[in-house]
Design a protein around this motif. Structure first.
Motif, PDB file in Angstrom:
ATOM      1  N   THR A 188       0.834  -1.200   0.000  1.00 25.10           N
ATOM      2  CA  THR A 188       0.000   0.000   0.000  1.00 25.10           C
ATOM      3  C   THR A 188       0.874   1.257   0.000  1.00 25.10           C
ATOM      4  OG1 THR A 188      -0.216  -0.489   2.325  1.00 25.10           O
ATOM      5  CG2 THR A 188      -2.158  -0.851   0.993  1.00 25.10           C
ATOM      6  N   THR A 189       2.100   1.129   0.486  1.00 26.07           N
ATOM      7  CA  THR A 189       3.031   2.257   0.385  1.00 26.07           C
ATOM      8  C   THR A 189       4.355   1.722  -0.144  1.00 26.07           C
ATOM      9  OG1 THR A 189       3.642   1.834   2.674  1.00 26.07           O
ATOM     10  CG2 THR A 189       2.126   3.664   2.297  1.00 26.07           C
ATOM     11  N   ASN A 387      -0.955  -3.228  18.763  1.00 27.67           N
ATOM     12  CA  ASN A 387      -0.312  -3.706  17.533  1.00 27.67           C
ATOM     13  C   ASN A 387      -0.103  -5.214  17.623  1.00 27.67           C
ATOM     14  OD1 ASN A 387      -0.035  -0.960  16.679  1.00 27.67           O
ATOM     15  ND2 ASN A 387       1.654  -0.782  18.133  1.00 27.67           N
ATOM     16  N   GLY A 416       1.206  -4.895  11.376  1.00 29.75           N
ATOM     17  CA  GLY A 416       0.552  -3.680  10.872  1.00 29.75           C
ATOM     18  C   GLY A 416      -0.940  -3.703  11.151  1.00 29.75           C
ATOM     19  N   ARG A 432      -6.458  -2.170  10.081  1.00 27.16           N
ATOM     20  CA  ARG A 432      -5.060  -1.971   9.724  1.00 27.16           C
ATOM     21  C   ARG A 432      -4.646  -0.738  10.501  1.00 27.16           C
ATOM     22  NH1 ARG A 432      -1.720  -5.317   8.060  1.00 27.16           N
ATOM     23  NH2 ARG A 432      -0.405  -3.902   6.883  1.00 27.16           N
ATOM     24  N   SER A 433      -3.414  -0.675  10.988  1.00 29.26           N
ATOM     25  CA  SER A 433      -3.075   0.496  11.812  1.00 29.26           C
ATOM     26  C   SER A 433      -3.253   1.792  11.030  1.00 29.26           C
ATOM     27  CB  SER A 433      -1.679   0.359  12.401  1.00 29.26           C
ATOM     28  OG  SER A 433      -0.772   0.080  11.389  1.00 29.26           O
ATOM     29  N   LYS A 434      -3.065   1.730   9.691  1.00 32.80           N
ATOM     30  CA  LYS A 434      -3.210   2.995   8.958  1.00 32.80           C
ATOM     31  C   LYS A 434      -4.665   3.290   8.554  1.00 32.80           C
ATOM     32  CE  LYS A 434      -0.908   0.741   5.063  1.00 32.80           C
ATOM     33  NZ  LYS A 434      -0.523  -0.426   5.859  1.00 32.80           N
ATOM     34  N   ASP A 435      -5.564   2.355   8.778  1.00 31.24           N
ATOM     35  CA  ASP A 435      -6.977   2.592   8.439  1.00 31.24           C
ATOM     36  C   ASP A 435      -7.803   2.996   9.652  1.00 31.24           C
ATOM     37  OD1 ASP A 435      -6.418   1.892   5.860  1.00 31.24           O
ATOM     38  OD2 ASP A 435      -7.105  -0.184   6.072  1.00 31.24           O
ATOM     39  N   LYS A 527      -7.025   3.005   0.429  1.00 26.27           N
ATOM     40  CA  LYS A 527      -6.094   3.991  -0.112  1.00 26.27           C
ATOM     41  C   LYS A 527      -6.756   4.741  -1.271  1.00 26.27           C
ATOM     42  CE  LYS A 527      -1.646   3.888  -2.416  1.00 26.27           C
ATOM     43  NZ  LYS A 527      -0.826   2.914  -3.139  1.00 26.27           N
TER      44      LYS A 527
END
Ligand code: AMP
Length: 539
Positions: A188-189, A387, A416, A432-435, A527
């Motif tokens: 994703t990144t 986490n 993650g 997800r930690s980024k979501d 994303k």
């Protein structure tokens, strides 16, 4: 003191030898890319795979080199995996749904020497052929009759390669820690990252996946992995099913619910595995058509959270037991799965359904814990979330060609994901930690909101993303696809959510769309959604 037992390297070729010796007449059935059904036995597969191994050697593929595959779930794709592994080279599955730059990056980064491709992907590869640096040969996975006119250089026909060999070949005896398969994460990144499975990790993972506590596949089963072979080893099924002597059914390029349902009935499929998106389509088809899933009794759902309504429909309407699983490419991929424990026997149907919405318990060979941002281990009380970290023999140590280990100083891999673990060991992915949506310093689980929404009978799919907010930092925006022909309003959605989620989790707005973007492996692409709604402001 060492034990007094034999040293018998855990090599994946043993699975195929086992099937050939003990289950030679068991069928492998494929929906062929050329059309129609292809049918043969493990004895046939064993012979053809050894012929392909000879052909790979003749093409000059060396130990440790990568054999790329752009292919559906077919008998030829399975043969390619085993043949590559059998000569000490590496099968490298490539997801055809990746963005062009990612696809080119992956093929070059892996230094694929030969690319095996299905007829479907000839136009795709023709468009990129000049960008592939290391590929010497393109093998089109078909027979002479179906070979296309193509602009690809150094093209070979799969069946002609096999026809030139006699199959008198023994798998190379190598160290069980040798590389066996390669799969890149969707990334994703940054650039995609390769996970290099070993023979040992694939062997152990397949034994773990085949067990009753797990996906479960035995000699009396007929298993169809709908999860693609390019998505994290098809969750190990091409190894565990063959290692169990189960009938193996492969869906080729077919993902249409009507055709899949008929295929399940015709072939007597008892077990299958796929991401929730596949099942959303299938359950809608079954409801509309009044059809059922015949002999199917066991479905593993993973890759994204399975909503309660989906689990309930499978179990109550069609008599199919759901195993909700979690894992990732970096884990071979299975990590946890929801199967009944002795403690859960006394639970009511509703209580067990609540537990099944969680992602299950760790499988043998996996250690798991949750930690806070400072690395402090959190309690398994079903409330604290942190986490999610894992350890085990089937879990990545470092990404392909990476200089640094992917592990923390004390040897844990940070997944993650953010999760809770309850006192019975059932893990629940929060996000997800980024979501995860950060509102006023607290976290809101987008997955919980989505799963609650899709339990509404008029909602087909729901996605939730965080939108920046002047006061709260972020607030949830819910994006919904209604079931065809149903007109549902924002007010009805909010009313439905009321009391089912915490008050402060309620979305600040609900938007209706015709389509929600998905990633290359069929998950909601947060994303893309975040990009799509980057200029959005709450009313
Ligand atoms: P992949 O490597 O593409 O299979 O993606 C792995 C990621 O998918 C995990 O780290 C999770 O974020 C997500 N995932 C997999 N299974 C589940 C599940 N059952 N529920 C929620 N998320 C999941």
């Amino acid at each position: 003191m060492l034990g007094g037992m034999q040293d018998w390297p855990l090599l994946v070729g043993r699975f195929m030898d086992y099937a050939d010796t003990n289950h030679p007449r068991v069928e492998v059935v494929t929906k062929a890319v050329e059309g129609g059904i292809h049918r043969y036995t493990y004895a046939d597969m064993h012979l053809r795979t050894r012929k392909l191994a000879q052909a790979l050697k003749r093409l000059g593929i060396n130990q440790g080199e990568c054999v790329g595959t752009l292919a559906w779930n077919t008998y030829r794709h399975v043969e390619t995996w085993y043949a590559a592994a059998g000569i000490g080279s590496i099968y490298h599955t490539i997801n055809p749904r990746l963005f062009p730059e990612q696809l080119t990056y992956i093929v070059n980064h892996a230094e694929d020497k030969v690319l095996f491709l299905d007829l479907t992907f000839v136009p795709l590869v023709e468009a990129f052929k000049d960008k592939f640096i290391h590929i010497k040969n393109y093998v089109i996975m078909t027979d002479l009759e179906h070979m296309p006119q193509t602009r690809l250089p150094n093209v070979l026909c799969y069946e002609e390669l096999l026809n030139a060999e006699d199959g008198n070949f023994k798998w190379l005896e190598i160290d069980e820690n040798s590389a066996c398969g390669l799969c890149y994460t969707s990334g994703t990144t940054g650039d995609p990252k390769g996970v290099l499975y070993s023979h040992r990790s694939n062997f152990l993972h397949s034994m773990i996946a085949g067990a009753k506590n797990s996906v479960e596949v035995g000699a009396n089963d007929c298993f169809m992995p709908i999860v693609p072979m390019f998505h994290a080893n098809a969750w190990g099924v091409p190894f565990s099913a063959i290692g169990a002597g189960a009938k193996l059914v492969l869906n080729g390029p077919c993902h249409d619910p009507e055709e899949l349902q008929q295929y399940i009935i015709d072939e007597g499929v008892t077990g299958t595995a796929a991401v929730p998106t596949i099942w959303t389509g299938m359950l809608a088809y079954l409801k509309a058509s009044g059809k059922d899933l015949g002999p199917l009794t066991n479905v593993t759902i993973g890759g994204a959270a399975a909503p309660r309504s989906m689990i309930e429909a499978f179990q109550e309407d069609y008599g199919v037991i759901v195993k909700h699983a979690w894992g990732m490419t970096e884990m071979g991929p299975l990590g946890t799965i929801g199967t009944k424990t002795r403690e859960a026997i006394t639970l009511s149907k509703e209580e067990w359904l609540d537990v099944q919405c969680k992602q299950g318990r760790t499988l043998l060979g996996i250690e798991m814990r949750i930690v806070d941002d400072e690395g402090v281990v959190l309690p398994c009380d079903g409330v604290a979330f942190g986490n999610l970290e894992v350890k085990g023999p089937c879990i990545v140590e470092r990404y392909f060609k990476a200089e640094k280990s992917a592990l923390s100083a004390d040897g844990w891999f940070d997944t993650g994901d953010v999760a809770t673990i309850d006192q019975f060991g059932f893990m629940n992915i929060t996000d997800r930690s980024k979501d995860v949506i950060k509102s006023g310093g607290e976290w809101i689980s987008s997955i919980d909101l989505e799963n609650t929404a899709v339990n509404h009978p008029d909602i087909l799919e729901a996605a939730v993303i965080g939108i920046s907010h002047p006061k709260w930092d972020e607030r949830p925006l819910m994006i919904i696809i209604p079931i065809e022909g149903k007109a549902i309003t924002k007010e009805q959605v909010l009313e439905y959510l009321e009391g089912k989620v915490a008050k402060w989790w309620m979305p600040d707005d609900v938007i209706f769309v015709d389509e929600i973007p998905h990633t290359a492996v069929g998950k909601i692409s947060k994303k893309t959604l975040r990009k799509q709604f980057k200029d959005y402001t709450f009313p």
